[in-house]
Design an enzyme around this catalytic site. Sequence first.
Site, PDB file in Angstrom:
ATOM      1  N   ARG A 188       1.038  -0.963   0.145  1.00 21.99           N
ATOM      2  CA  ARG A 188       0.248  -0.041  -0.097  1.00 21.99           C
ATOM      3  C   ARG A 188       0.566   1.166  -0.385  1.00 21.99           C
ATOM      4  O   ARG A 188       1.788   1.150   1.060  1.00 21.99           O
ATOM      5  CB  ARG A 188      -0.872   0.375   1.033  1.00 21.99           C
ATOM      6  CG  ARG A 188      -1.624   0.883   1.486  1.00 21.99           C
ATOM      7  CD  ARG A 188      -3.016   1.531   2.526  1.00 21.99           C
ATOM      8  NE  ARG A 188      -4.078   0.548   1.670  1.00 21.99           N
ATOM      9  CZ  ARG A 188      -5.073   0.683   2.196  1.00 21.99           C
ATOM     10  NH1 ARG A 188      -4.935   1.186   3.768  1.00 21.99           N
ATOM     11  NH2 ARG A 188      -5.971  -0.262   1.838  1.00 21.99           N
ATOM     12  N   HIS A 233      -7.539   0.631  -6.436  1.00 27.55           N
ATOM     13  CA  HIS A 233      -8.034   0.226  -5.021  1.00 27.55           C
ATOM     14  C   HIS A 233      -8.415  -1.004  -5.620  1.00 27.55           C
ATOM     15  O   HIS A 233      -9.524  -1.565  -5.635  1.00 27.55           O
ATOM     16  CB  HIS A 233      -8.429   0.502  -4.594  1.00 27.55           C
ATOM     17  CG  HIS A 233      -8.551   0.481  -2.613  1.00 27.55           C
ATOM     18  ND1 HIS A 233      -8.010  -0.734  -1.923  1.00 27.55           N
ATOM     19  CD2 HIS A 233      -9.045   0.478  -1.389  1.00 27.55           C
ATOM     20  CE1 HIS A 233      -7.564  -1.560  -0.645  1.00 27.55           C
ATOM     21  NE2 HIS A 233      -8.351  -0.189  -0.328  1.00 27.55           N
ATOM     22  N   GLN A 255     -10.402  -3.945  -3.009  1.00 32.79           N
ATOM     23  CA  GLN A 255     -11.227  -3.249  -2.691  1.00 32.79           C
ATOM     24  C   GLN A 255     -12.555  -3.617  -3.923  1.00 32.79           C
ATOM     25  O   GLN A 255     -13.292  -4.001  -3.218  1.00 32.79           O
ATOM     26  CB  GLN A 255     -10.806  -1.479  -2.031  1.00 32.79           C
ATOM     27  CG  GLN A 255     -12.693  -1.237  -2.041  1.00 32.79           C
ATOM     28  CD  GLN A 255     -12.830  -1.873  -0.428  1.00 32.79           C
ATOM     29  OE1 GLN A 255     -11.911  -1.991   0.404  1.00 32.79           O
ATOM     30  NE2 GLN A 255     -14.371  -2.159  -0.197  1.00 32.79           N
ATOM     31  N   ASP A 263     -17.214   7.997  -1.519  1.00 26.61           N
ATOM     32  CA  ASP A 263     -15.708   7.590  -0.940  1.00 26.61           C
ATOM     33  C   ASP A 263     -15.803   8.860  -0.411  1.00 26.61           C
ATOM     34  O   ASP A 263     -16.117  10.026  -0.424  1.00 26.61           O
ATOM     35  CB  ASP A 263     -14.919   7.388  -1.627  1.00 26.61           C
ATOM     36  CG  ASP A 263     -13.340   6.565  -0.986  1.00 26.61           C
ATOM     37  OD1 ASP A 263     -13.653   6.782   0.225  1.00 26.61           O
ATOM     38  OD2 ASP A 263     -12.317   6.630  -1.644  1.00 26.61           O
ATOM     39  N   CYS A 282     -16.219   1.731   0.959  1.00 26.61           N
ATOM     40  CA  CYS A 282     -15.316   0.857   1.519  1.00 26.61           C
ATOM     41  C   CYS A 282     -14.508   1.083   2.571  1.00 26.61           C
ATOM     42  O   CYS A 282     -14.271  -0.109   2.585  1.00 26.61           O
ATOM     43  CB  CYS A 282     -13.779   1.451   0.481  1.00 26.61           C
ATOM     44  SG  CYS A 282     -13.463   2.794   0.134  1.00 26.61           S
ATOM     45  N   ARG A 306     -13.629  -8.799   1.694  1.00 30.56           N
ATOM     46  CA  ARG A 306     -12.306  -8.369   1.179  1.00 30.56           C
ATOM     47  C   ARG A 306     -10.979  -9.803   1.511  1.00 30.56           C
ATOM     48  O   ARG A 306     -10.607 -10.457   1.241  1.00 30.56           O
ATOM     49  CB  ARG A 306     -11.834  -6.842   2.479  1.00 30.56           C
ATOM     50  CG  ARG A 306     -12.263  -5.116   2.326  1.00 30.56           C
ATOM     51  CD  ARG A 306     -11.669  -4.700   0.706  1.00 30.56           C
ATOM     52  NE  ARG A 306     -10.217  -4.933   0.657  1.00 30.56           N
ATOM     53  CZ  ARG A 306      -9.522  -4.249   0.987  1.00 30.56           C
ATOM     54  NH1 ARG A 306     -10.109  -2.785   1.769  1.00 30.56           N
ATOM     55  NH2 ARG A 306      -8.205  -3.797   0.777  1.00 30.56           N
TER      56      ARG A 306
HETATM   57  N1  NVA Z   1      -9.487   6.646  -0.805  1.00 34.79           N
HETATM   58  C1  NVA Z   1      -9.624   6.612   0.113  1.00 34.79           C
HETATM   59  C2  NVA Z   1      -9.770   5.263  -0.237  1.00 34.79           C
HETATM   60  C3  NVA Z   1      -9.793   4.433   1.414  1.00 34.79           C
HETATM   61  C4  NVA Z   1      -9.700   2.734   1.699  1.00 34.79           C
HETATM   62  C5  NVA Z   1      -8.109   6.519   0.181  1.00 34.79           C
HETATM   63  O1  NVA Z   1      -7.342   6.797  -0.949  1.00 34.79           O
HETATM   64  O2  NVA Z   1      -7.969   7.400   1.352  1.00 34.79           O
HETATM   65  N1   CP Z   2     -11.063   0.630   2.468  1.00 39.86           N
HETATM   66  C1   CP Z   2     -10.159  -0.662   2.945  1.00 39.86           C
HETATM   67  O1   CP Z   2      -8.949  -0.188   1.977  1.00 39.86           O
HETATM   68  O2   CP Z   2     -10.070   0.086   4.435  1.00 39.86           O
HETATM   69  P1   CP Z   2      -8.325   0.310   5.002  1.00 39.86           P
HETATM   70  O3   CP Z   2      -7.935   1.153   4.191  1.00 39.86           O
HETATM   71  O4   CP Z   2      -8.639   0.061   6.847  1.00 39.86           O
HETATM   72  O5   CP Z   2      -7.491  -1.019   4.914  1.00 39.86           O
END
Ligand code: NVA
Ligand code: CP
Length: 305
Positions: free
Chosen positions: A102, A129, A132, A221, A261, A289
């Site tokens: 990540r 993502h 997800q 989101d 998500c 997930r």
């Molecule tokens: N768009 C959000 C998704 C978090 C799971 C981010 O990138 O922070």
């Molecule tokens: N939806 C998601 O990816 O959650 P986290 O940021 O908690 O991993």
Amino acid sequence: MKHLLKLLDLSEEEIIKILDLADQLKYNQKNAISHEYLKGKTLAMIFEKNSTRTRVSFETGIYQLGGQGIFLSGSDSQLGRGEPIRDTARVLSRYCHGIMIRTFEQEKVEELAAYSSIPVINGLTDFAHPCQVLADLMTIRERMSRLAGLKVCYIGDGNNMANSIIVGAMKCGMDVSIACPPKHLPDKRVLDFAKKFRNPKLLITEDKFEAAKDADVLFTDVWASMGMEEESEKRKKTFEGYQINSEVMAVAKPHAIVQHCLPAHRGEEITEEVFEAHAGEIFDEAENRLHVQKAVMVLLMGNNQ
Ligand code: NVA
Ligand code: CP
């Protein structure tokens, strides 16, 4: 399929294969049927951004498959001191059987994969993502018994989630509508991908009611993704007309489901009322997930590959 870097790389058949295996693994887990397909294998998990779901579902998932996860934070590992990603790739390839990462730039994940001799899984970048959205597709199929022919609507920022929803849903034959401010469109690579389709269709609009009309699935989101914390207050103003609330739900199909998500900001991108009315499918989505990522790991890291 050698890696899972973004849904643009997958065919519809590969997506469906993942979803089918995820359904099977979910059944096995619920019925205490052993499925230790990755016994003795290790997954390195690099996190350069925060996480709850991704960390816990990957670590629990590899454990349930008979293997082990190794958590590496960006700041504690040598990555935080500038060790190149291509060297990290070659080192982890000597110890582990898969890498989940990540991070911020999609290019970093692509470089990691280019230098790894083991599979790499994207656990979120600024661009995509994929894990997800695979879980989201699994949840929609569970709830509605099909994907092709449904209409998916996303209201909010044209971010990593919007990008992955467009690609994943259109590859599975779903029409997609996106309501977002004109300066916050999805990525150009995704819009170019969508142009290749005549059917299903992609609609981009500033009008959330136009986007939500007759939708089967409504997504939203956060308005400020990880790494955008400083823009948070400004974005609250830009996106204030892009909330999922009961007025938006009223123009969607009567049986429409809501997906988020998570984490969610109630009172911003979604009202408390809509969130709680649809908590059942939102937390199914979070659970899935686990199952979908187990399927991805088995397909990428299993002995059959
Ligand atoms: N768009 C959000 C998704 C978090 C799971 C981010 O990138 O922070
Ligand atoms: N939806 C998601 O990816 O959650 P986290 O940021 O908690 O991993």
